[in-house]
Structure formats: structure tokens, C-alpha cells
Design a protein around this motif. Structure first.
Motif, PDB file in Angstrom:
ATOM      1  N   SER A 266       0.936  -1.198   0.017  1.00  0.00           N
ATOM      2  CA  SER A 266      -0.004   0.053   0.011  1.00  0.00           C
ATOM      3  C   SER A 266       0.698   1.223  -0.056  1.00  0.00           C
ATOM      4  O   SER A 266       0.431   2.327  -0.383  1.00  0.00           O
ATOM      5  CB  SER A 266      -1.031   0.072   1.227  1.00  0.00           C
ATOM      6  N   LEU A 267       2.124   1.124   0.311  1.00  0.00           N
ATOM      7  CA  LEU A 267       2.943   2.267   0.394  1.00  0.00           C
ATOM      8  C   LEU A 267       3.918   2.307  -0.933  1.00  0.00           C
ATOM      9  O   LEU A 267       4.754   3.177  -1.064  1.00  0.00           O
ATOM     10  CB  LEU A 267       4.016   2.159   1.480  1.00  0.00           C
ATOM     11  N   GLY A 268       3.680   1.401  -1.924  1.00  0.00           N
ATOM     12  CA  GLY A 268       4.685   1.380  -3.043  1.00  0.00           C
ATOM     13  C   GLY A 268       5.592   0.387  -3.246  1.00  0.00           C
ATOM     14  O   GLY A 268       6.389   0.325  -4.046  1.00  0.00           O
ATOM     15  N   VAL A 269       5.905  -0.361  -2.138  1.00  0.00           N
ATOM     16  CA  VAL A 269       6.646  -1.260  -2.057  1.00  0.00           C
ATOM     17  C   VAL A 269       6.461  -2.425  -2.824  1.00  0.00           C
ATOM     18  O   VAL A 269       5.312  -2.906  -2.835  1.00  0.00           O
ATOM     19  CB  VAL A 269       7.173  -1.871  -0.768  1.00  0.00           C
ATOM     20  N   LYS A 270       7.329  -2.912  -3.784  1.00  0.00           N
ATOM     21  CA  LYS A 270       7.244  -4.126  -4.613  1.00  0.00           C
ATOM     22  C   LYS A 270       7.576  -5.223  -3.705  1.00  0.00           C
ATOM     23  O   LYS A 270       8.874  -5.740  -3.730  1.00  0.00           O
ATOM     24  CB  LYS A 270       7.989  -3.922  -5.886  1.00  0.00           C
ATOM     25  N   VAL A 271       6.759  -5.872  -2.969  1.00  0.00           N
ATOM     26  CA  VAL A 271       7.211  -7.047  -2.284  1.00  0.00           C
ATOM     27  C   VAL A 271       7.696  -8.212  -2.981  1.00  0.00           C
ATOM     28  O   VAL A 271       6.653  -8.774  -3.774  1.00  0.00           O
ATOM     29  CB  VAL A 271       6.167  -7.461  -1.216  1.00  0.00           C
TER      30      VAL A 271
END
Length: 221
Positions: free
Chosen positions: A34-39
């Protein structure tokens, strides 16, 4: 004759007394995405043994976000984990009876986890085992989490038991390394996955439904 009240069994939490691996993965993926991290799966494997604060710092360094503090993000993860623990079936079979058997042998019982302190009472209450533990410890209050031995040294002090008289049950290499570096004996808990082996461990426990209490007693003689 050895006094058993001067000996202790210390449990890790996640993956040992409750099956939360997928819960942590889900919570972290939801919050960080949701914070833009590409997990990614590759990075997630790296973060598995970290504290929540360390995981948050790790993802921030890879994919820095704006406006939201690391502390707030960490709290979002913890809150989501709590929600999932309360709603999901994540029990590990036989753990309550196993701990009760150890208590009947008059061993002190401790818990030492990398998870934040706020999650511990939620887990113990869900399993109805709060009363079985003499002390609980979170690496949240240590300078470093596992594999640093600090949390195990702290737990032994709180129990009033020498490290050499403590037996640890862990499911991760970093946890076992922490216990061994604290001067304790350690069992690898595989939860039925017999393909998992850790040479660093003194023995293994595949299931709490198997009677392995006698093995622990032998190590604590």
C-alpha cells in the motif's frame, strides 16, 4: 538430585507455539504494498528472521516512501497481524499439552520472540496458555533481535536460571544460533516437515504430539 525449578524450557513463538508464517507474510505484503513497495518472495525470505522494526527499515531502504513514519508503518503491520491471529486458525497441534507436561515436571517456562511485545498476550490468550509461562520476552526491548543471543540471556535472567540449564525450542536457524550463542541447548522444531534439518541443533522435535519431553529431561539432567 537436580532441582528442576532451577532449570527452564524456553519457547520461540512464531512457528513454534503458533503457525503465523503466512499471517506475517500477508500483513507485510498488504501494508508495504500500500506504500508502493514491490514485495518479492526473494526479499521476504531475507526478512523472515528479522524483528518488525528491522523489516520496516529493510523495505524503506529498498523502496522509500513519503509522509508516513517507520514507526507508524510498523504499527500497521502489528495491528494487521493481531487481526489475523484473532480471526484465523493458526494453532500448532499438541503444544498446550506439551507445555503442561513440562510444567508438571516443575520446569520453569519462558517465551523469547523477535515479535513485538503487543502480539505475545494475543497469542497466549488465543491458545489459553498464558498461565503456563513464568516469563515472556520480546526482542523489541533488545538492541538487536535474533540471531543476537541477548533475548535468551535476558529471558534466563528473568527466570533466575543459568543459560546452561535452559533448553530452547526454535524453528529457525537464526533463533537456534541465538540460543546456542547464549550457552543453551536447543531443539529444532520442524512441525512435521521432516525435510527440515538444522545441524546446529542438539535434537529435533517433529511434532508436539510425539512425546519428546523425555528428550528435554535428558538434556537438563
Amino acid at each position: 538430585m537436580n532441582r528442576k525449578d532451577n532449570k527452564a524450557v524456553i519457547f520461540d513463538m512464531d512457528g513454534v507455539i503458533i503457525d503465523t508464517e503466512n499471517i506475517w507474510k500477508q500483513a507485510e505484503e498488504e501494508v508495504f504494498s500500500s506504500l508502493g513497495v514491490k514485495v518479492s518472495e526473494a526479499y521476504t525470505k531475507i526478512t523472515q528472521s528479522m524483528t518488525t522494526a528491522e523489516v520496516t527499515q529493510f523495505w524503506y531502504e529498498k523502496f522509500p516512501w513519503q509522509q508516513t513514519s517507520l514507526q507508524e508503518v510498523e504499527q500497521r503491520v502489528v495491528s494487521r497481524v493481531v487481526e489475523l491471529i484473532q480471526s484465523e486458525t493458526c494453532l500448532i497441534k499438541g503444544v498446550k499439552v506439551f507445555i503442561e507436561r513440562l510444567k508438571s515436571e516443575n520446569y520453569k517456562i519462558g517465551l523469547a520472540t523477535n515479535s513485538p511485545y503487543a502480539i505475545i498476550p494475543i497469542v497466549l490468550e488465543k491458545l489459553k496458555i498464558t498461565h503456563l509461562f513464568d516469563t515472556i520476552s520480546s526482542a523489541e526491548f533488545e538492541k538487536n533481535g535474533k540471531p543476537d543471543p541477548a533475548i535468551y540471556i535476558t529471558t534466563a535472567k528473568k527466570l533466575g536460571v543459568k543459560p546452561k540449564n535452559c533448553f530452547v525450542i526454535e524453528d529457525s536457524y537464526s533463533g537456534m544460533l541465538a540460543a546456542k550463542n547464549a550457552g543453551m541447548s536447543v531443539a529444532a522444531f520442524t512441525n512435521g516437515n521432516r525435510n527440515v534439518t538444522f545441524e546446529i541443533a542438539d535434537c529435533s522435535i517433529n511434532s508436539f504430539e510425539e512425546d519428546k519431553v523425555t528428550i528435554i529431561i535428558q538434556f537438563l539432567r
